[in-house]
Design an enzyme around this catalytic site. Structure first.
Site, PDB file in Angstrom:
ATOM      1  CG  ASP A   1       3.905   0.922  -5.810  1.00 47.58           C
ATOM      2  OD1 ASP A   1       2.832   0.581  -5.244  1.00 47.58           O
ATOM      3  OD2 ASP A   1       4.748   1.661  -5.267  1.00 47.58           O
ATOM      4  CB  ALA A   2       4.222  -4.384  -5.440  1.00 44.24           C
ATOM      5  N   GLY A   3       2.357  -1.999  -3.839  1.00 45.64           N
ATOM      6  CA  GLY A   3       1.686  -1.697  -2.571  1.00 45.64           C
ATOM      7  C   GLY A   3       0.245  -1.247  -2.788  1.00 45.64           C
TER       8      GLY A   3
ATOM      9  CG  ASN B   1      -5.999   3.416  -8.376  1.00 42.65           C
ATOM     10  OD1 ASN B   1      -7.099   3.017  -8.789  1.00 42.65           O
ATOM     11  ND2 ASN B   1      -5.774   3.645  -7.096  1.00 42.65           N
ATOM     12  CB  THR B   2      -8.656   7.838  -9.814  1.00 41.60           C
ATOM     13  OG1 THR B   2      -9.149   8.916  -9.042  1.00 41.60           O
ATOM     14  CG2 THR B   2      -9.781   6.927 -10.214  1.00 41.60           C
ATOM     15  CG  HIS B   3      -6.922   6.591  -3.018  1.00 42.31           C
ATOM     16  ND1 HIS B   3      -7.475   5.396  -2.594  1.00 42.31           N
ATOM     17  CD2 HIS B   3      -6.721   7.330  -1.906  1.00 42.31           C
ATOM     18  CE1 HIS B   3      -7.584   5.423  -1.274  1.00 42.31           C
ATOM     19  NE2 HIS B   3      -7.130   6.579  -0.831  1.00 42.31           N
TER      20      HIS B   3
ATOM     21  CG  ASP C   1      -4.629   3.125  -2.682  1.00 40.69           C
ATOM     22  OD1 ASP C   1      -4.829   2.866  -3.872  1.00 40.69           O
ATOM     23  OD2 ASP C   1      -5.481   2.935  -1.798  1.00 40.69           O
TER      24      ASP C   1
ATOM     25  NE  ARG D   1      -6.931 -11.091  -5.235  1.00 41.63           N
ATOM     26  CZ  ARG D   1      -7.741 -10.236  -4.684  1.00 41.63           C
ATOM     27  NH1 ARG D   1      -8.748 -10.652  -3.960  1.00 41.63           N
ATOM     28  NH2 ARG D   1      -7.591  -8.950  -4.887  1.00 41.63           N
TER      29      ARG D   1
ATOM     30  CB  ILE E   1      -5.089  -5.706  -4.075  1.00 42.92           C
ATOM     31  CG1 ILE E   1      -5.643  -4.703  -3.060  1.00 42.92           C
ATOM     32  CG2 ILE E   1      -3.573  -5.643  -4.140  1.00 42.92           C
ATOM     33  CD1 ILE E   1      -5.241  -4.952  -1.646  1.00 42.92           C
TER      34      ILE E   1
HETATM   35  C1  GRF Z   1     -13.997   6.689  -6.993  1.00 40.74           C
HETATM   36  O1  GRF Z   1     -14.113   7.685  -6.005  1.00 40.74           O
HETATM   37  C2  GRF Z   1     -12.707   5.937  -6.864  1.00 40.74           C
HETATM   38  O2  GRF Z   1     -11.632   6.717  -6.483  1.00 40.74           O
HETATM   39  C3  GRF Z   1     -13.061   4.992  -5.742  1.00 40.74           C
HETATM   40  O3  GRF Z   1     -14.359   4.559  -6.063  1.00 40.74           O
HETATM   41  C4  GRF Z   1     -15.012   5.581  -6.792  1.00 40.74           C
HETATM   42  C5  GRF Z   1     -15.455   4.982  -8.092  1.00 40.74           C
HETATM   43  O4  GRF Z   1     -16.469   5.733  -8.674  1.00 40.74           O
HETATM   44  N1  GRF Z   1     -12.110   3.932  -5.605  1.00 40.74           N
HETATM   45  P1  GRF Z   1     -17.062   5.359 -10.109  1.00 40.74           P
HETATM   46  O5  GRF Z   1     -17.332   3.857 -10.127  1.00 40.74           O
HETATM   47  O6  GRF Z   1     -16.074   5.775 -11.136  1.00 40.74           O
HETATM   48  O7  GRF Z   1     -18.345   6.142 -10.185  1.00 40.74           O
END
Ligand code: GRF
Length: 233
Positions: A170-172, A136-138, A174, A94, A121
């Protein structure tokens, strides 16, 4: 229409000089974005569409992935963007994968790295190389429901609202400082299809939020204080 305030450049640079956790926007060019994807890439597409407007203040200089044959890479290629793929299984361990990913991203000299549905990760080396600049988007309202199953974990818990969180990495897992969140209501019907329709509703909000946040970071810069992310208003 995206607009920079005339005086903000100078203010942002002054903050950068005074504070080690300040990330000023580039003063005289669009911010360089590297976007990492693992799947369908609809968030990437939203960014590709946004950067077409020069006033947005950013350009995508490369798209990276941890797997080949995904729609996200097709979207990048269709847009004429440079791409690279590093699969974990092609490396001894990794850490080697993380080093290769770090080097590839660094080679494109990004101001910001956006992980948009990137399902790996990131390692220590990557996070140190781009500390404070990885967005990042979650698909949940952090700190609730981190990890790979944010949508279904929220459903299973029985919460009535969920949503999405755009945050710094960050390192965690989300756990990084939150930049912005969007709320989506859960209906009884959402329990019938395993969260598919709910995830689509979240993604609609998520794409808009990601585009808005990345644009603001690109145009205005940001600073981080005690988990708070400040973008000059
Ligand atoms: C998003 O909802 C993101 O937050 C999640 O996976 C999805 C990715 O969607 N981790 P896309 O590949 O941008 O359509």
């Amino acid at each position: 229409m995206y607009q920079r305030a005339g005086t903000r450049r100078t203010e942002t640079r002054a903050v950068a000089a005074a504070h080690p956790l300040a990330f000023p926007a580039p003063p005289d060019r669009p911010a360089r974005l590297v976007v990492l994807v693992s799947g369908s890439g609809t968030n990437l597409q939203a960014l590709i569409d946004a950067v077409a407007d020069p006033a947005y203040g950013a350009e995508i200089v490369a798209v990276g992935a941890d797997r080949s044959g995904i729609a996200g890479l097709e979207r990048a290629e269709k847009a004429g963007l440079a791409t690279f793929v590093h699969r974990v299984k092609d490396f001894a361990d990794r850490a080697d994968w993380d080093a290769a990913l770090t080097d590839s991203v660094a080679g494109h000299q990004p101001d910001l790295v956006v992980t948009a549905g990137f399902m790996k990760i990131l390692g220590d080396r990557f996070i140190s190389a781009f500390a404070g600049r990885i967005v990042n988007t979650h698909p949940a309202l952090l700190p609730a429901f981190p990890g790979a199953h944010g949508v279904t974990d929220a459903l299973a818990y029985g919460v009535k609202v969920t949503g999405c969180t755009v945050h710094l990495v960050d390192a965690g897992v989300d756990t990084g400082p939150i930049i912005a969140q969007g709320v989506v209501s859960i209906t009884d019907a959402d329990h019938a299809d395993g969260g598919e329709a709910l995830h689509e509703r979240i993604k609609t909000v998520e794409r808009q939020l990601l585009v808005e946040v990345v644009g603001r970071l690109a145009r205005e810069g940001h600073r981080i204080e005690d988990r708070k992310v400040w973008i000059p208003a």
